[in-house]
Design a protein around this motif. Structure first.
Motif, PDB file in Angstrom:
ATOM      1  N   LYS A 143      58.860  21.290  24.973  1.00  0.00           N
ATOM      2  CA  LYS A 143      59.847  22.367  24.818  1.00  0.00           C
ATOM      3  C   LYS A 143      59.207  23.576  24.119  1.00  0.00           C
ATOM      4  O   LYS A 143      59.435  24.717  24.517  1.00  0.00           O
ATOM      5  CB  LYS A 143      61.061  21.892  24.027  1.00  0.00           C
ATOM      6  N   ILE A 144      58.426  23.312  23.086  1.00  0.00           N
ATOM      7  CA  ILE A 144      57.772  24.403  22.349  1.00  0.00           C
ATOM      8  C   ILE A 144      56.751  25.096  23.240  1.00  0.00           C
ATOM      9  O   ILE A 144      56.682  26.326  23.269  1.00  0.00           O
ATOM     10  CB  ILE A 144      57.129  23.868  21.053  1.00  0.00           C
ATOM     11  N   LYS A 145      55.979  24.325  23.989  1.00  0.00           N
ATOM     12  CA  LYS A 145      54.981  24.913  24.899  1.00  0.00           C
ATOM     13  C   LYS A 145      55.672  25.803  25.931  1.00  0.00           C
ATOM     14  O   LYS A 145      55.211  26.911  26.221  1.00  0.00           O
ATOM     15  CB  LYS A 145      54.187  23.811  25.579  1.00  0.00           C
ATOM     16  N   LYS A 146      56.777  25.330  26.489  1.00  0.00           N
ATOM     17  CA  LYS A 146      57.518  26.118  27.480  1.00  0.00           C
ATOM     18  C   LYS A 146      58.065  27.397  26.842  1.00  0.00           C
ATOM     19  O   LYS A 146      58.010  28.474  27.438  1.00  0.00           O
ATOM     20  CB  LYS A 146      58.659  25.303  28.078  1.00  0.00           C
ATOM     21  N   LEU A 147      58.577  27.280  25.638  1.00  0.00           N
ATOM     22  CA  LEU A 147      59.111  28.448  24.933  1.00  0.00           C
ATOM     23  C   LEU A 147      58.020  29.490  24.706  1.00  0.00           C
ATOM     24  O   LEU A 147      58.221  30.680  24.968  1.00  0.00           O
ATOM     25  CB  LEU A 147      59.738  28.030  23.613  1.00  0.00           C
ATOM     26  N   LEU A 148      56.851  29.062  24.244  1.00  0.00           N
ATOM     27  CA  LEU A 148      55.748  29.994  24.009  1.00  0.00           C
ATOM     28  C   LEU A 148      55.319  30.672  25.307  1.00  0.00           C
ATOM     29  O   LEU A 148      55.044  31.877  25.328  1.00  0.00           O
ATOM     30  CB  LEU A 148      54.568  29.265  23.369  1.00  0.00           C
ATOM     31  N   HIS A 149      55.306  29.913  26.381  1.00  0.00           N
ATOM     32  CA  HIS A 149      54.967  30.465  27.697  1.00  0.00           C
ATOM     33  C   HIS A 149      55.993  31.519  28.116  1.00  0.00           C
ATOM     34  O   HIS A 149      55.637  32.613  28.555  1.00  0.00           O
ATOM     35  CB  HIS A 149      54.918  29.322  28.712  1.00  0.00           C
ATOM     36  N   THR A 150      57.258  31.206  27.925  1.00  0.00           N
ATOM     37  CA  THR A 150      58.336  32.135  28.287  1.00  0.00           C
ATOM     38  C   THR A 150      58.276  33.399  27.436  1.00  0.00           C
ATOM     39  O   THR A 150      58.464  34.507  27.949  1.00  0.00           O
ATOM     40  CB  THR A 150      59.707  31.453  28.138  1.00  0.00           C
ATOM     41  N   LEU A 151      57.990  33.257  26.148  1.00  0.00           N
ATOM     42  CA  LEU A 151      57.882  34.418  25.267  1.00  0.00           C
ATOM     43  C   LEU A 151      56.789  35.367  25.749  1.00  0.00           C
ATOM     44  O   LEU A 151      56.983  36.584  25.775  1.00  0.00           O
ATOM     45  CB  LEU A 151      57.596  33.983  23.833  1.00  0.00           C
ATOM     46  N   ALA A 152      55.659  34.807  26.135  1.00  0.00           N
ATOM     47  CA  ALA A 152      54.554  35.631  26.623  1.00  0.00           C
ATOM     48  C   ALA A 152      54.967  36.386  27.882  1.00  0.00           C
ATOM     49  O   ALA A 152      54.663  37.576  28.036  1.00  0.00           O
ATOM     50  CB  ALA A 152      53.329  34.775  26.890  1.00  0.00           C
ATOM     51  N   HIS A 153      55.670  35.715  28.764  1.00  0.00           N
ATOM     52  CA  HIS A 153      56.066  36.354  30.011  1.00  0.00           C
ATOM     53  C   HIS A 153      57.160  37.398  29.826  1.00  0.00           C
ATOM     54  O   HIS A 153      57.225  38.350  30.608  1.00  0.00           O
ATOM     55  CB  HIS A 153      56.478  35.311  31.049  1.00  0.00           C
ATOM     56  N   THR A 154      58.001  37.259  28.817  1.00  0.00           N
ATOM     57  CA  THR A 154      59.036  38.277  28.615  1.00  0.00           C
ATOM     58  C   THR A 154      58.404  39.623  28.291  1.00  0.00           C
ATOM     59  O   THR A 154      58.850  40.657  28.798  1.00  0.00           O
ATOM     60  CB  THR A 154      60.030  37.891  27.495  1.00  0.00           C
ATOM     61  N   VAL A 155      57.350  39.608  27.499  1.00  0.00           N
ATOM     62  CA  VAL A 155      56.655  40.857  27.170  1.00  0.00           C
ATOM     63  C   VAL A 155      55.992  41.417  28.419  1.00  0.00           C
ATOM     64  O   VAL A 155      56.074  42.624  28.688  1.00  0.00           O
ATOM     65  CB  VAL A 155      55.641  40.647  26.031  1.00  0.00           C
ATOM     66  N   GLU A 156      55.369  40.558  29.216  1.00  0.00           N
ATOM     67  CA  GLU A 156      54.736  41.014  30.455  1.00  0.00           C
ATOM     68  C   GLU A 156      55.763  41.651  31.383  1.00  0.00           C
ATOM     69  O   GLU A 156      55.493  42.692  31.996  1.00  0.00           O
ATOM     70  CB  GLU A 156      54.058  39.849  31.168  1.00  0.00           C
ATOM     71  N   HIS A 157      56.933  41.045  31.487  1.00  0.00           N
ATOM     72  CA  HIS A 157      57.973  41.598  32.357  1.00  0.00           C
ATOM     73  C   HIS A 157      58.464  42.947  31.834  1.00  0.00           C
ATOM     74  O   HIS A 157      58.736  43.860  32.625  1.00  0.00           O
ATOM     75  CB  HIS A 157      59.140  40.619  32.509  1.00  0.00           C
ATOM     76  N   PHE A 158      58.573  43.074  30.537  1.00  0.00           N
ATOM     77  CA  PHE A 158      58.969  44.357  29.961  1.00  0.00           C
ATOM     78  C   PHE A 158      57.922  45.418  30.273  1.00  0.00           C
ATOM     79  O   PHE A 158      58.261  46.562  30.584  1.00  0.00           O
ATOM     80  CB  PHE A 158      59.183  44.244  28.447  1.00  0.00           C
ATOM     81  N   GLU A 159      56.646  45.045  30.188  1.00  0.00           N
ATOM     82  CA  GLU A 159      55.581  45.996  30.503  1.00  0.00           C
ATOM     83  C   GLU A 159      55.670  46.438  31.962  1.00  0.00           C
ATOM     84  O   GLU A 159      55.515  47.624  32.266  1.00  0.00           O
ATOM     85  CB  GLU A 159      54.215  45.387  30.189  1.00  0.00           C
ATOM     86  N   ASP A 160      55.949  45.498  32.861  1.00  0.00           N
ATOM     87  CA  ASP A 160      56.127  45.832  34.279  1.00  0.00           C
ATOM     88  C   ASP A 160      57.336  46.739  34.470  1.00  0.00           C
ATOM     89  O   ASP A 160      57.293  47.705  35.250  1.00  0.00           O
ATOM     90  CB  ASP A 160      56.304  44.567  35.123  1.00  0.00           C
ATOM     91  N   LEU A 161      58.416  46.433  33.772  1.00  0.00           N
ATOM     92  CA  LEU A 161      59.629  47.232  33.852  1.00  0.00           C
ATOM     93  C   LEU A 161      59.365  48.664  33.384  1.00  0.00           C
ATOM     94  O   LEU A 161      59.758  49.632  34.056  1.00  0.00           O
ATOM     95  CB  LEU A 161      60.734  46.594  33.004  1.00  0.00           C
ATOM     96  N   ILE A 162      58.681  48.796  32.271  1.00  0.00           N
ATOM     97  CA  ILE A 162      58.364  50.121  31.733  1.00  0.00           C
ATOM     98  C   ILE A 162      57.514  50.904  32.715  1.00  0.00           C
ATOM     99  O   ILE A 162      57.763  52.088  32.976  1.00  0.00           O
ATOM    100  CB  ILE A 162      57.677  49.986  30.357  1.00  0.00           C
ATOM    101  N   LYS A 163      56.522  50.251  33.298  1.00  0.00           N
ATOM    102  CA  LYS A 163      55.657  50.917  34.285  1.00  0.00           C
ATOM    103  C   LYS A 163      56.475  51.388  35.479  1.00  0.00           C
ATOM    104  O   LYS A 163      56.309  52.515  35.951  1.00  0.00           O
ATOM    105  CB  LYS A 163      54.556  49.946  34.734  1.00  0.00           C
ATOM    106  N   SER A 164      57.380  50.559  35.957  1.00  0.00           N
ATOM    107  CA  SER A 164      58.228  50.924  37.099  1.00  0.00           C
ATOM    108  C   SER A 164      59.131  52.105  36.765  1.00  0.00           C
ATOM    109  O   SER A 164      59.316  53.005  37.594  1.00  0.00           O
ATOM    110  CB  SER A 164      59.084  49.735  37.542  1.00  0.00           C
ATOM    111  N   ILE A 165      59.690  52.096  35.579  1.00  0.00           N
ATOM    112  CA  ILE A 165      60.551  53.204  35.149  1.00  0.00           C
ATOM    113  C   ILE A 165      59.751  54.501  35.125  1.00  0.00           C
ATOM    114  O   ILE A 165      60.189  55.533  35.641  1.00  0.00           O
ATOM    115  CB  ILE A 165      61.177  52.910  33.772  1.00  0.00           C
TER     116      ILE A 165
END
Length: 58
Positions: free
Chosen positions: A7-29
């Motif tokens: 569960k902790i490993k999955k959470l850490l993985h998800t946390l990393a990807h949320t920032v990546e998705h925000f970066e993609d979102l910002i670039k698209s905007i």
């Protein structure tokens, strides 16, 4: 691997990807010629909160 560890490993993985998705979102905007300022602020806050959570999980 113990269930809690998974569960902790999955959470850490998800946390990393949320920032990546925000970066993609910002670039698209920005690519659309729009102001990404508030999203950039949210990304920085998200990164800070993710770091706090990572420290708690260590």
């Amino acid at each position: 691997m113990e269930l809690q560890d998974k569960k902790i490993k999955k959470l850490l993985h998800t946390l990393a990807h949320t920032v990546e998705h925000f970066e993609d979102l910002i670039k698209s905007i920005e690519d659309c010629g729009l102001n990404s300022g508030e999203y950039t602020k949210l990304k920085e806050k998200l990164k800070q909160e993710n770091e706090k959570l990572k420290e708690k999980l260590k």
